[in-house]
Design an enzyme around this catalytic site. Structure first.
Site: not given
Ligand SMILES: *Cc1c(COP(=O)(O)O)cnc(C)c1O
Length: 392
Positions: A89, A378, A111
């Site tokens: 993010k 992620s 949001e």
């Molecule tokens: C918010 C989040 C996601 C999902 O968001 P995408 O826009 O699909 O990438 C995935 N993994 C983590 C660790 C997140 O914080």
């Protein structure tokens, strides 16, 4: 495919499905983004923040013991869990907050559902010296107290939203109302590749640093030009499209992994590509989960970040073109993959990312021992300790 058309469409998906009052604000954001991406000074400032504040480039880690466990392709991990804030993010909020500053915005609004995006936005506002106000469903504020606390520590103002079901969709509506009332001095910072044009395109551009780094790192590390597959989880789809965009013209399989929740046929999942249909959600035409009357259906996932009833328009278009394959993992499979990765590698992945790890473990033996597979981690899983503890 690369950029959307002039109206903001990726093939049949995208656009600007909003009330007239928001159109001029969206046009200003689009003009500012077009000018920023053509300006080397903007690129240099963002690159500097990414490197010296965010800790980029993130490593591409060969997961040797996980590879042995899965019994097939070599599994590589793109380590977005190591970015400042603990998730990808960061890449998006820094890009957009820098754009807000360039536009002369006096405040940023956002949001948030579970609070991860709100925390990231608050962090970006703090480091760039811009006030941040976050709309969050009152129910979510209560459920996610540590994230509410983090936002306040970063100096953000939190607005609990009591209307409707007091969750994410009510927070989105509150943020849109705020923006419509203050279009001139306020920047609306959207958290994924969703919403009206130019957000899906802009967020993808800021997240494309993930795939660009992977593409540059891979040949040196692996001794061949491309991995056979890149796998990433899909909530709205920003870490996925950010991981894939560098490889669209390469001989690389791209796999998005959705949350199957309690199972694809249970009615409790967030598998939009598998079970959704075209419609309008949050100002864009895309795939979404809806009932026979076109009412949006609530999504379910054990991971809050995947608990979203739509996907970004570019992902929907790539799916229709056959360039992107979607898979899914259930809550149970994601938790099991999280534990397997933790034991094999000493890495605690977010439950969102663990959906992609589950698919990688499934895919590796099918690709075979001569193949290479990259999984985007992620985010990190510290936030999920309570859920892991409560799940047998
Ligand atoms: C918010 C989040 C996601 C999902 O968001 P995408 O826009 O699909 O990438 C995935 N993994 C983590 C660790 C997140 O914080």
């Amino acid at each position: 495919m690369s950029d959307p058309d002039a109206a903001g469409y990726f093939d049949a998906y995208g656009g600007r499905w909003v009330g007239e009052t928001l159109v001029p604000a969206l046009q200003r954001v689009e003009a500012a983004f077009r000018s920023a991406r053509a300006d080397p000074a903007f690129g240099a400032e963002l690159a500097e923040l990414n490197q010296h504040y965010g800790g980029r480039p993130t490593p591409l880690t060969l997961a040797r013991r996980l590879t042995g466990h899965a019994g097939g392709a070599r599994i590589w991990l793109k380590r977005e869990d190591l970015v400042h804030g603990g998730a990808h993010k960061f890449n998006n909020v820094m890009g957009q907050a820098l754009l807000a500053k360039r536009m002369g915005a006096k405040r940023i609004i956002a949001e948030t559902g579970a609070g991860q995006h709100g925390v990231a936005a608050a962090m970006a506002g703090a480091v760039l010296g811009l006030p941040v106000e976050v709309y969050m469903g009152a129910k979510d504020v209560a459920r996610q107290a540590p994230n509410a606390q983090r936002m306040r520590l970063f100096g953000a103002t939190l607005h609990p939203v009591e209307q409707g079901s007091a969750t994410l969709k009510d927070a989105v509506n509150a943020a849109l109302r705020d923006w419509a009332a203050h279009p001139d001095d306020t920047y609306y910072l959207i958290g994924s590749v969703v919403g009206p044009h130019p957000f899906p395109w802009m967020v993808r551009t800021f997240q494309s640093v993930i795939g660009a780094e992977t593409r540059a790192q891979f040949p040196d590390r692996a001794g061949r030009p491309f991995p056979d597959a890149v796998v990433a989880c899909v909530g709205g789809g920003s870490n996925a499209i950010g991981s894939f965009s560098a490889f669209l013209d390469d001989p690389v399989a791209l796999v998005g992994v959705e949350a199957a929740g309690h199972g694809l046929d249970s009615g409790h999942h967030a598998a939009t590509a598998a079970r959704g249909s075209p419609g309008i959600l949050h100002g864009a035409r895309s795939l979404l989960l809806q009932d026979g009357d076109g009412q949006v259906v609530e999504a379910h996932s054990i991971s809050a970040g995947l608990d979203y009833p739509g996907i970004g328009p570019e992902l929907a278009a790539l799916r229709d073109r056959g360039r992107l394959r979607f898979a899914s993992a259930t809550d149970r499979e994601a938790v099991a993959a999280c534990r397997t990765l933790a034991r094999a590698e000493g890495i605690l992945a977010a439950l969102e990312s663990s959906h992609a790890v589950a698919e990688a473990i499934r895919l590796a033996p099918l690709l075979g021992k001569d193949a290479d597979l990259v999984v985007t981690l992620s985010g990190r899983g510290d936030k999920d300790l309570a859920t892991l503890e409560a799940t047998p």
